[in-house]
Design a protein around this motif. Sequence first.
Motif, PDB file in Angstrom:
ATOM      1  N   ALA A 285       0.849  -1.197   0.000  1.00  0.00           N
ATOM      2  CA  ALA A 285       0.000   0.000   0.000  1.00  0.00           C
ATOM      3  C   ALA A 285       0.877   1.236   0.000  1.00  0.00           C
ATOM      4  N   ASN A 286       0.579   2.179  -0.837  1.00  0.00           N
ATOM      5  CA  ASN A 286       1.295   3.447  -0.979  1.00  0.00           C
ATOM      6  C   ASN A 286       2.695   3.287  -1.565  1.00  0.00           C
ATOM      7  N   LEU A 287       3.070   2.094  -1.935  1.00  0.00           N
ATOM      8  CA  LEU A 287       4.391   1.909  -2.533  1.00  0.00           C
ATOM      9  C   LEU A 287       4.297   1.548  -4.000  1.00  0.00           C
ATOM     10  N   GLN A 288       3.081   1.422  -4.513  1.00  0.00           N
ATOM     11  CA  GLN A 288       2.916   0.849  -5.847  1.00  0.00           C
ATOM     12  C   GLN A 288       3.743   1.567  -6.910  1.00  0.00           C
ATOM     13  N   GLU A 289       3.759   2.897  -6.830  1.00  0.00           N
ATOM     14  CA  GLU A 289       4.425   3.609  -7.931  1.00  0.00           C
ATOM     15  C   GLU A 289       5.940   3.439  -7.851  1.00  0.00           C
ATOM     16  N   LYS A 290       6.448   2.985  -6.681  1.00  0.00           N
ATOM     17  CA  LYS A 290       7.896   2.862  -6.549  1.00  0.00           C
ATOM     18  C   LYS A 290       8.386   1.447  -6.807  1.00  0.00           C
ATOM     19  N   VAL A 291       7.488   0.496  -6.689  1.00  0.00           N
ATOM     20  CA  VAL A 291       7.922  -0.889  -6.793  1.00  0.00           C
ATOM     21  C   VAL A 291       7.802  -1.348  -8.234  1.00  0.00           C
ATOM     22  N   ARG A 292       8.781  -2.087  -8.642  1.00  0.00           N
ATOM     23  CA  ARG A 292       8.770  -2.624  -9.993  1.00  0.00           C
ATOM     24  C   ARG A 292       8.601  -4.129  -9.928  1.00  0.00           C
ATOM     25  N   MET A 293       7.698  -4.625 -10.704  1.00  0.00           N
ATOM     26  CA  MET A 293       7.578  -6.071 -10.794  1.00  0.00           C
ATOM     27  C   MET A 293       8.348  -6.591 -12.011  1.00  0.00           C
ATOM     28  N   ASP A 294       9.107  -5.707 -12.659  1.00  0.00           N
ATOM     29  CA  ASP A 294       9.926  -6.163 -13.779  1.00  0.00           C
ATOM     30  C   ASP A 294      10.962  -7.148 -13.263  1.00  0.00           C
ATOM     31  N   PHE A 295      11.262  -8.090 -14.104  1.00  0.00           N
ATOM     32  CA  PHE A 295      12.141  -9.164 -13.675  1.00  0.00           C
ATOM     33  C   PHE A 295      13.482  -8.624 -13.176  1.00  0.00           C
ATOM     34  N   GLU A 296      13.994  -7.608 -13.846  1.00  0.00           N
ATOM     35  CA  GLU A 296      15.336  -7.142 -13.506  1.00  0.00           C
ATOM     36  C   GLU A 296      15.360  -6.410 -12.178  1.00  0.00           C
ATOM     37  N   GLN A 297      14.244  -5.802 -11.808  1.00  0.00           N
ATOM     38  CA  GLN A 297      14.295  -4.904 -10.661  1.00  0.00           C
ATOM     39  C   GLN A 297      13.544  -5.444  -9.449  1.00  0.00           C
ATOM     40  N   VAL A 298      13.039  -6.637  -9.570  1.00  0.00           N
ATOM     41  CA  VAL A 298      12.187  -7.142  -8.509  1.00  0.00           C
ATOM     42  C   VAL A 298      13.034  -7.573  -7.311  1.00  0.00           C
ATOM     43  N   PHE A 299      12.465  -7.535  -6.144  1.00  0.00           N
ATOM     44  CA  PHE A 299      13.123  -8.136  -4.984  1.00  0.00           C
ATOM     45  C   PHE A 299      12.140  -9.113  -4.361  1.00  0.00           C
ATOM     46  N   MET A 300      12.646 -10.099  -3.682  1.00  0.00           N
ATOM     47  CA  MET A 300      11.743 -11.015  -2.995  1.00  0.00           C
ATOM     48  C   MET A 300      12.464 -11.738  -1.869  1.00  0.00           C
ATOM     49  N   PHE A 301      11.691 -12.234  -0.941  1.00  0.00           N
ATOM     50  CA  PHE A 301      12.223 -13.090   0.115  1.00  0.00           C
ATOM     51  C   PHE A 301      11.079 -13.974   0.594  1.00  0.00           C
ATOM     52  N   TYR A 302      11.413 -14.927   1.456  1.00  0.00           N
ATOM     53  CA  TYR A 302      10.399 -15.872   1.934  1.00  0.00           C
ATOM     54  C   TYR A 302       9.998 -15.538   3.355  1.00  0.00           C
ATOM     55  N   LEU A 303       8.737 -15.773   3.639  1.00  0.00           N
ATOM     56  CA  LEU A 303       8.208 -15.515   4.972  1.00  0.00           C
ATOM     57  C   LEU A 303       7.497 -16.779   5.464  1.00  0.00           C
ATOM     58  N   PRO A 304       8.190 -17.605   6.252  1.00  0.00           N
ATOM     59  CA  PRO A 304       7.494 -18.770   6.830  1.00  0.00           C
ATOM     60  C   PRO A 304       6.590 -18.288   7.968  1.00  0.00           C
ATOM     61  N   ARG A 305       5.399 -18.843   8.016  1.00  0.00           N
ATOM     62  CA  ARG A 305       4.448 -18.373   9.030  1.00  0.00           C
ATOM     63  C   ARG A 305       3.831 -19.549   9.780  1.00  0.00           C
ATOM     64  N   ILE A 306       3.764 -19.417  11.093  1.00  0.00           N
ATOM     65  CA  ILE A 306       2.956 -20.331  11.907  1.00  0.00           C
ATOM     66  C   ILE A 306       2.050 -19.448  12.761  1.00  0.00           C
ATOM     67  N   CYS A 307       1.286 -20.079  13.631  1.00  0.00           N
ATOM     68  CA  CYS A 307       0.492 -19.303  14.579  1.00  0.00           C
ATOM     69  C   CYS A 307       1.431 -18.489  15.449  1.00  0.00           C
ATOM     70  N   GLU A 308       1.019 -17.269  15.769  1.00  0.00           N
ATOM     71  CA  GLU A 308       1.886 -16.361  16.515  1.00  0.00           C
ATOM     72  C   GLU A 308       1.810 -16.585  18.025  1.00  0.00           C
ATOM     73  N   HIS A 309       0.881 -17.365  18.498  1.00  0.00           N
ATOM     74  CA  HIS A 309       0.702 -17.616  19.929  1.00  0.00           C
ATOM     75  C   HIS A 309       0.775 -16.312  20.726  1.00  0.00           C
ATOM     76  N   CYS A 310      -0.059 -15.367  20.293  1.00  0.00           N
ATOM     77  CA  CYS A 310      -0.002 -13.983  20.764  1.00  0.00           C
ATOM     78  C   CYS A 310      -0.213 -13.871  22.272  1.00  0.00           C
ATOM     79  N   LEU A 311       0.334 -12.772  22.821  1.00  0.00           N
ATOM     80  CA  LEU A 311       0.080 -12.464  24.226  1.00  0.00           C
ATOM     81  C   LEU A 311      -1.337 -11.929  24.415  1.00  0.00           C
ATOM     82  N   ASN A 312      -1.883 -11.329  23.376  1.00  0.00           N
ATOM     83  CA  ASN A 312      -3.238 -10.763  23.450  1.00  0.00           C
ATOM     84  C   ASN A 312      -4.052 -11.338  22.289  1.00  0.00           C
ATOM     85  N   PRO A 313      -4.310 -12.631  22.318  1.00  0.00           N
ATOM     86  CA  PRO A 313      -4.841 -13.303  21.123  1.00  0.00           C
ATOM     87  C   PRO A 313      -6.280 -12.903  20.787  1.00  0.00           C
TER      88      PRO A 313
END
Lengths: 242, 546
Positions: free
Chosen positions: B160-188
Amino acid sequence: MWWWVVLPYVAMVIFIVGHIWRWRYDQFGWTSRSTQLQERRLLKWGAPLFHYATFAAIGGHVLGILIPKAWTEAIGIPEGVYTEFSGIAGSLAAIGVLIGAGFLVFRRTTIPRVRATTSMVDYLALILLGIIVILGIYLTLGVQALGGGYDYRNSVSIWFRSLFTGNVDVGAINAAPVMYQVHATAAWVIFAVWPFSRLVHAWSYPLWYLWRPYVVYRSRRPVAPNEPGTTGRRWRKIGSGY
Amino acid sequence: MRIRAQVAMVMNLDKCIGCHTCTVTCKQVWTNRPGLEYVYFNNVETKPGIGYPKRYEDQEHWKGGWTLDGKGRLQLKSGSRLKRLLSIFYNPNLPTIDDYGDPWTYNYQHVIDAPLGTANPSAHSISALTGRDMDMQWGSNWDDDLAGSTRYGMTDPNLANLQEKVRMDFEQVFMFYLPRICEHCLNPSCVASCPSGAMYKRVEDGIVLVDQDRCRGWRFCVSGCPYKKVYFNHRTGKAEKCTLCYPRIESGQPTICSETCVGRLRYLGLFLYDADRVLDAAATPDPHDLYEAQLSVFLDPDDPEVQREAAAQGISADWLDAARRSPVYQLAVRHRVALPLHPEYRTLPMVWYIPPLSPVADVVSAAGYDDLDPDSVFATIDALRIPIEYLANLFTAGDPEPVRRVLRKLATIRSVQRAGQLGFEPNEKLAATVDSDLDELDDLYRLLAIAKYEDRYVIPKAHAEDAGRLALQHEQLFCSLDGEGGPGMGGHGPWGVEDFHAGTAPHGDSGSTQTFRGDDGREHFNLFGWNGSGPTPHLFPGEDPA
């Protein structure tokens, strides 16, 4: 007559004992078994309409069956006002139930994802509910609102309340038109089926949520597990599809 | 001050290679049952990407988590309790199975039964829900490795609010992985949403669980969780969620996702926190202050006052010791390199992440900078507003400063270590620029890079002295998950590496109980659970063991 004495009492016993049994042995199967995950567009209209209209219908039955005619007259509600009110409110509830149940039956029978979750008990409960609802709608709209009208409070209600006094007034129900008799019979059957179907979720409406603290804490209290074979679900076929 | 312990996790995103081993092992252990085909207690998302279920991070749409009402009080985003009770027949915020991905399998029988011929038979996809033919439209990993991101990528809520700055072109793209499990929150917020009171947070270790016997399937936990990590089992009609592998944690073993992580990027340990401060921290007015507010809830396990008070409140000595050695406390509080995922949901999540330096370093190299020179890396970290702001949207409610600080620290570690390797004098001044010193950076280097098993996982065993003799006797017979319909399904307790010995069967011998009579009337051998070396009667047709 056996039909109007034995059947109600048998149904009541099955209803009570069945609930105790199910509560003790099948907590895991005790759920509303929502299918909103599979289908939401039809449920959005059908489920609230059906449930709230059913609440109104149940309220109407309490008013018409449980509360004696003499009581409402004693607090100054004349017969005409009662008939007028029950006719209009009953018709609204009946139309709500009709449309809501129409949505729900349609999605349960035609949406493959929903139908795949439906068990035989669900179909049995659905058919019984269908009979009760359609007859109830006929009696409310066809007889009370548009037809000549019939004062069930002088027959069906008296018989129903007499079941709880032990001195059953069979004559009262015998005097009622046959459609009222079928409606009442189907109702007793569904009371007998109730504890073994998903209808048990009706008793779990979580009203106390309104007063509970938001976050629930529990201690990891080690408890002795039950002896193998002395507990667990005895009715895997009922309530869940496997 | 009410001191409680919380088992928490930190994931070092720089090390995640997106192999999904955690997902697969978790799936095998917990969700390989009917009704949970679409469910992944652990999943790995490619970022930027829309996630699983679709756009789950868009709380303006899904209404998960908490928000502040007009008077600054904490309230569930989905509205009041009464509103939930009134909408119990239709939950307006519940994702459908299409948002997760309609689960499918294949009609393998068609391939097996195909007559001899020249054309290769193919197995068509069939729905796991209905058994009918289906076309795959979406799944939990549809945009893995940015697949189809020209179509989906820009709809990532974190962009959100970054669309005009981010490029999905192959040369300029960045990416990483985000593994997710339950957060077992303190205030669930899932626990707060459950009208039946079936969900609870355990006092001893903070694990959030669903009581399967109390759940009535009202499904508000599913919509109440902003991370969408509570799932509805469509066969049983009950909610299920990541259990943090509590049977393993109780016996001092890491969760199965951690144990099998190829990149060894997960850390498990204890936080000590003050339960009285949780609600105040969650109600912090400015979302940018939430990260600091969450840190303020944690208690220093080396503080003698805290130790005395914790002991007085019944936290045992071995748990206190584990809290002092906790890698998650080191990473999140002492070194401040781990950040919470979406603190703006106000649930005080307990799975924290070390933001990835790699996308930044990649861009630095691509831009022609010398990434050996920390000054140029710093300059680029500051110049690279796009990944930093993106990471800030993920981890600090949009405040780029903490992310920049963490990335600078990670870059400094690399620089100092490289200097050491090349025989240069490590630059003390460089360490000072990230408010650290060389010793501390060395500690952090060991924790992040060497990361021995016993340093990554410091998990005290649960105390079961009061369990009673009867329970102990039973636990030798069967596992506590073996309740009818439970996830244990009559399986066996968690096994550590030390339990396995070549040539012996951990589950007893593969005896007669492992055969079954198939639909064809013939005895078959059940390969599931076979130890790999025992006899396999009836494995092949026509085989008639004496």
